[in-house]
Write a protein that holds these residues in place. Structure first.
Motif, PDB file in Angstrom:
ATOM      1  N   SER A  20       0.804  -1.221   0.000  1.00 51.33           N
ATOM      2  CA  SER A  20       0.000   0.000   0.000  1.00 51.33           C
ATOM      3  C   SER A  20       0.843   1.279   0.000  1.00 51.33           C
ATOM      4  CB  SER A  20      -0.919   0.010   1.226  1.00 51.33           C
ATOM      5  OG  SER A  20      -0.150   0.055   2.429  1.00 51.33           O
ATOM      6  N   GLU A  35       3.065   4.298  -1.072  1.00 52.80           N
ATOM      7  CA  GLU A  35       3.458   5.114  -2.216  1.00 52.80           C
ATOM      8  C   GLU A  35       4.518   6.112  -1.741  1.00 52.80           C
ATOM      9  OE1 GLU A  35       0.468   7.001  -4.504  1.00 52.80           O
ATOM     10  OE2 GLU A  35      -0.840   5.243  -4.557  1.00 52.80           O
ATOM     11  N   LYS A  39       6.497  12.263  -3.236  1.00 50.47           N
ATOM     12  CA  LYS A  39       7.061  12.825  -4.469  1.00 50.47           C
ATOM     13  C   LYS A  39       8.429  13.451  -4.227  1.00 50.47           C
ATOM     14  CE  LYS A  39       2.521  13.680  -6.507  1.00 50.47           C
ATOM     15  NZ  LYS A  39       1.554  14.699  -6.986  1.00 50.47           N
TER      16      LYS A  39
END
Length: 324
Positions: free
Chosen positions: A287, A289, A292
């Protein structure tokens, strides 16, 4: 927090420990453990000191005192004992860093029930300091410590703060008998680990042909952190530079996401070789991520309030943008 309460508690811990130190012919730190036991058990085991110690103990608990008051007073007493001749391995995480790490952990947590581990718990100052900043419905904590005096100090410290912590007196790089936790925190021991057989059980047991404990403590932390759980570690500034063959780089890429690296102000360290940064990681899970962008900052002096306030605002913004 009332400074006067901290001073009051320290005075009692100090005076009673000095009395026991002289009477029992033990070190100040050993006497501190004994006086803590007396306070907790509401007794005086050193019968010859009963008339002197009882009045001190009866004045210990104050209306309005908090666990954080107790932690700070105990920290002051412990630091005094460490300065009066102790092993070089007996060191404490500076108070400013304890508070800052507690702030970071609080930003990572989004549930009301959390389990936390410190595999190099020492006197318990870092672990209890972080716990004091987490206002949760349920908080389960564990600490690992190989040094018998330090684990006694940690146990007494936690009990004086009325903290429910499970302590394990063992080498933290050997198998641990604990369930995986949500968060692992650690001011990692730096240096070469002496047990070659244990080192061979770690993927990070051989960095540049040496067995460095600071790499293995990171691997061990990941071993006992739940998938998607967090690790907040104080690590040497040259952690990545030292990894010339990229063994550590590849290990982290396979097992975790690096969320942030925050370089600590050099003034906190007596020698540039001992300077550290805070490494924030999240154990990989399907799960997860990756953010950025990582949180990469050089922290200003903690004493520069305006600069630090600006940095906290920047860090809060990063958490809002990437982890909320």
């Amino acid at each position: 927090m009332q400074k006067s309460i901290v001073n009051h508690l320290f005075t009692i811990l100090n005076e009673s420990s000095l009395l026991i130190e002289e009477s029992e012919n033990v070190t100040f730190l050993e006497a501190l453990c004994l006086t803590g036991e007396n306070i907790l058990e509401d007794t005086v085991k050193q019968k010859q000191l009963k008339d002197k110690l009882l009045p001190l103990y009866e004045a210990y608990f104050q209306e309005g005192m908090t666990a954080e008051d107790s932690r700070r007073a105990y920290q002051l007493a412990t630091l005094k004992g460490m300065k009066s001749g102790t092993q070089t391995t007996h060191q404490m995480t500076p108070d400013s860093l304890v508070l800052f790490l507690g702030y970071l952990v609080s930003k990572l947590i989004s549930t009301s029930s959390v389990s936390i581990l410190d595999p190099a718990v020492g006197t318990g100052n870092l672990l209890t300091g972080v716990m004091n900043q987490l206002h949760l419905d349920s908080l389960k904590a564990s600490g690992i410590e190989i040094d018998d005096l330090l684990v006694k100090l940690a146990y007494t410290n936690a009990n004086l703060q009325q903290k429910d912590i499970q302590f394990y007196h063992q080498d933290a790089l050997k198998p641990l008998y604990i369930d995986p936790v949500d968060v692992t925190i650690c001011d990692v021991p730096v240096g070469v680990y002496p047990d070659e057989l244990v080192s061979q059980t770690f993927e990070l047991g051989n960095i540049n042909e040496k067995s460095f404990s600071h790499y293995m403590f990171i691997e061990q932390g990941l071993n006992y952190t739940k998938p998607a759980g967090y690790l907040v570690y104080m690590v040497p500034n040259d952690l990545f530079k030292q990894d010339k063959d990229h063994v550590f780089h590849q290990f982290i890429k396979k097992n975790a996401v690096i969320l942030g690296l925050l370089q600590l102000p050099s003034e906190l360290f007596s020698d540039p070789k001992h300077e550290k940064s805070i490494l924030i990681m999240q154990k990989l899970d399907d799960s997860i991520e990756p953010p950025k962008e990582m949180l990469l900052v050089q922290l200003p002096s903690f004493s520069k309030k305006e600069q630090m306030a600006g940095m906290i605002a920047k860090i809060n913004h990063w958490f809002d943008e990437h982890l909320s």
